[in-house]
Motif scaffolding. Structure first.
Motif: not given
Length: 182
Positions: A44-51
């Motif tokens: 759910g984090s931005k890093a996870a979404q970007d990945e």
């Protein structure tokens, strides 16, 4: 264009000697839950979404076969700087069939389509590759392949040629010239 028997065997042996790099499956955690794509990327984090966005492809189903920049012998891959070209061949080896000892003087990606191949590398030992394995084959390490499976082995070999490189070069058996006095 017809290849001589030696040229055909040399190309065949080079393609057959492809060896996959095996790694642990890190997509599942010890408790059986899917692992995050990056350990620091919380779901759910931005890093996870970007990945997640970066990993998307236009295809419904994708399986990573190989990703890396080193050969099975630990050599860094260097792409040709001049005269770049790609040559792809499909090699079929019958059970028990062996290649000659050889090296590759160009990067080679190999994908085992079916069967089992055991590759013996000078000073590295043997590695077994089975259907579904992908690898960057050793370039400056003398090696040979052997179909150790019960049926035919098929390998897709993709050579990244250029710099006047030759895909496969026949070599003497390791140790064959070590006792010669010059």
């Amino acid at each position: 264009m017809k290849l001589s028997s030696f040229a055909f065997i040399a190309v065949l042996s080079g393609a057959l000697c492809a060896t996959p790099v095996l790694s642990a499956d890190k997509s599942i955690t010890p408790d059986g839950k899917p692992a995050p794509s990056k350990p620091h990327a919380k779901p759910g984090s931005k890093a996870a979404q970007d990945e997640e966005a970066a990993a998307k492809t236009p295809y419904a189903t994708v399986r990573d076969v190989f990703s890396g920049d080193t050969t099975v012998a630990g050599e860094k891959v260097a792409f040709p700087q001049s005269n770049p070209s790609i040559k792809a061949i499909e090699i079929t080896m019958e059970p028990g069939e062996e290649t000659q000892w050889h090296q590759h003087h160009a990067p080679l990606f190999a994908y085992i389509l079916e069967g089992e191949i055991t590759v013996t590398y000078e000073e590295l030992g043997k590695k077994v590759y089975r259907a579904g394995d992908g690898l960057l084959e050793a370039m400056d390490v003398t090696h040979k392949g052997h179909n150790t499976g019960e049926g035919p082995a098929k390998i897709l070999a993709v050579f990244l040629l250029g710099d006047d490189g030759v895909a496969t070069v026949a070599e003497d058996k390791p140790g064959a010239n070590k006792n010669k006095v010059e």
